[in-house]
Motif scaffolding. Structure first.
Motif, short mmCIF file in Angstrom:
data_model
loop_
_atom_site.label_atom_id
_atom_site.label_comp_id
_atom_site.label_asym_id
_atom_site.label_seq_id
_atom_site.Cartn_x
_atom_site.Cartn_y
_atom_site.Cartn_z
N ARG A 97 0.85 -1.20 0.00
CA ARG A 97 0.00 0.00 0.00
C ARG A 97 0.88 1.24 0.00
O ARG A 97 1.93 1.26 0.61
N SER A 98 0.40 2.30 -0.63
CA SER A 98 1.12 3.57 -0.60
C SER A 98 0.23 4.71 -0.11
O SER A 98 0.60 5.87 -0.19
N ASP A 99 -0.94 4.37 0.43
CA ASP A 99 -1.90 5.41 0.84
C ASP A 99 -1.74 5.86 2.28
O ASP A 99 -2.46 6.73 2.74
N GLY A 100 -0.80 5.26 3.02
CA GLY A 100 -0.58 5.67 4.40
C GLY A 100 -1.47 5.00 5.42
O GLY A 100 -1.37 5.26 6.61
N ALA A 101 -2.35 4.09 4.99
CA ALA A 101 -3.21 3.37 5.93
C ALA A 101 -2.37 2.33 6.65
O ALA A 101 -1.56 1.64 6.03
N ILE A 102 -2.56 2.23 7.95
CA ILE A 102 -1.86 1.21 8.73
C ILE A 102 -2.84 0.50 9.66
O ILE A 102 -3.92 1.01 9.95
N ALA A 103 -2.43 -0.66 10.11
CA ALA A 103 -3.20 -1.41 11.09
C ALA A 103 -2.78 -0.96 12.48
O ALA A 103 -1.61 -0.73 12.74
N ILE A 104 -3.74 -0.83 13.36
CA ILE A 104 -3.47 -0.51 14.76
C ILE A 104 -3.25 -1.84 15.49
O ILE A 104 -4.00 -2.79 15.29
N ALA A 105 -2.23 -1.89 16.32
CA ALA A 105 -1.98 -3.09 17.11
C ALA A 105 -3.19 -3.33 18.01
O ALA A 105 -3.59 -2.45 18.78
N ALA A 106 -3.79 -4.51 17.90
CA ALA A 106 -5.00 -4.79 18.67
C ALA A 106 -5.05 -6.27 19.04
O ALA A 106 -4.53 -7.12 18.33
N SER A 107 -5.69 -6.53 20.17
CA SER A 107 -5.94 -7.90 20.64
C SER A 107 -7.40 -7.98 21.06
O SER A 107 -7.93 -7.04 21.66
N PHE A 108 -8.03 -9.11 20.73
CA PHE A 108 -9.42 -9.32 21.08
C PHE A 108 -9.60 -10.70 21.69
O PHE A 108 -8.99 -11.66 21.24
N LEU B 128 2.39 2.08 18.77
CA LEU B 128 2.73 0.74 18.28
C LEU B 128 3.34 -0.17 19.33
O LEU B 128 3.20 -1.37 19.26
N LYS B 129 4.03 0.40 20.29
CA LYS B 129 4.71 -0.44 21.28
C LYS B 129 3.88 -0.62 22.55
O LYS B 129 4.32 -1.29 23.48
N GLU B 130 2.69 -0.05 22.61
CA GLU B 130 1.81 -0.20 23.78
C GLU B 130 0.93 -1.42 23.58
O GLU B 130 -0.13 -1.34 22.98
N ARG B 131 1.39 -2.54 24.08
CA ARG B 131 0.66 -3.79 23.92
C ARG B 131 0.63 -4.50 25.26
O ARG B 131 1.61 -4.48 26.00
N PRO B 132 -0.48 -5.14 25.57
CA PRO B 132 -0.52 -5.90 26.83
C PRO B 132 0.41 -7.11 26.74
O PRO B 132 0.58 -7.70 25.68
N SER B 133 0.99 -7.45 27.86
CA SER B 133 1.85 -8.63 27.92
C SER B 133 0.97 -9.88 27.88
O SER B 133 -0.23 -9.81 28.17
N PRO B 134 1.55 -11.03 27.57
CA PRO B 134 0.76 -12.27 27.64
C PRO B 134 0.14 -12.47 29.02
O PRO B 134 -1.02 -12.89 29.12
N ALA B 135 0.88 -12.13 30.08
CA ALA B 135 0.33 -12.28 31.44
C ALA B 135 -0.88 -11.36 31.65
O ALA B 135 -1.86 -11.77 32.27
N GLN B 136 -0.84 -10.15 31.13
CA GLN B 136 -1.97 -9.22 31.26
C GLN B 136 -3.18 -9.73 30.49
O GLN B 136 -4.31 -9.61 30.95
N ILE B 137 -2.95 -10.30 29.32
CA ILE B 137 -4.06 -10.84 28.53
C ILE B 137 -4.68 -12.02 29.26
O ILE B 137 -5.91 -12.09 29.39
N LEU B 138 -3.87 -12.93 29.77
CA LEU B 138 -4.40 -14.08 30.50
C LEU B 138 -5.14 -13.65 31.76
O LEU B 138 -6.18 -14.21 32.10
#
Length: 105
Positions: free
Chosen positions: A60-71, A88-98
């Protein structure tokens, strides 16, 4: 949002035991409302911080990006927990998700 080849490379490099979505048209990302529009300065920062050439990986060259997400989606298809962050670097740890999943059950 990567094309199939980079998605397959990610899966094999990290030996992921689950499928990796290839969504260069951002169909799934748009449905889940986890896209953002970036300018050239944002893309340069992503390239500097993460070494990622977004245009090469996504096609892609339009500048659209995916936001880091967990569901966490239950067996009935209900979203029970979600996390998405433009940083981009703000993600829950595996322990936080569990921990979040355990709190729901």
């Amino acid at each position: 949002m990567d094309r199939p080849e980079p998605s397959a490379l990610t899966a094999s490099t990290w030996q992921l035991p689950f499928p990796v979505l290839s969504d260069p048209d951002l169909n799934a990302h748009s449905a889940w409302n986890v896209t953002d529009q970036t300018g050239w300065l944002d893309r340069a920062a992503i390239r500097a911080l993460m070494g990622a050439q977004l245009e090469d990986w996504s096609g892609r060259s339009d500048g659209a990006i995916a936001i880091a997400a967990s569901f966490y989606v239950d067996a009935e298809g209900t979203v029970r927990w979600a996390h998405a962050d433009l940083a981009l670097k703000e993600r829950p740890s595996p322990a936080q998700i569990l921990e979040a999943i355990d709190a729901l059950e």
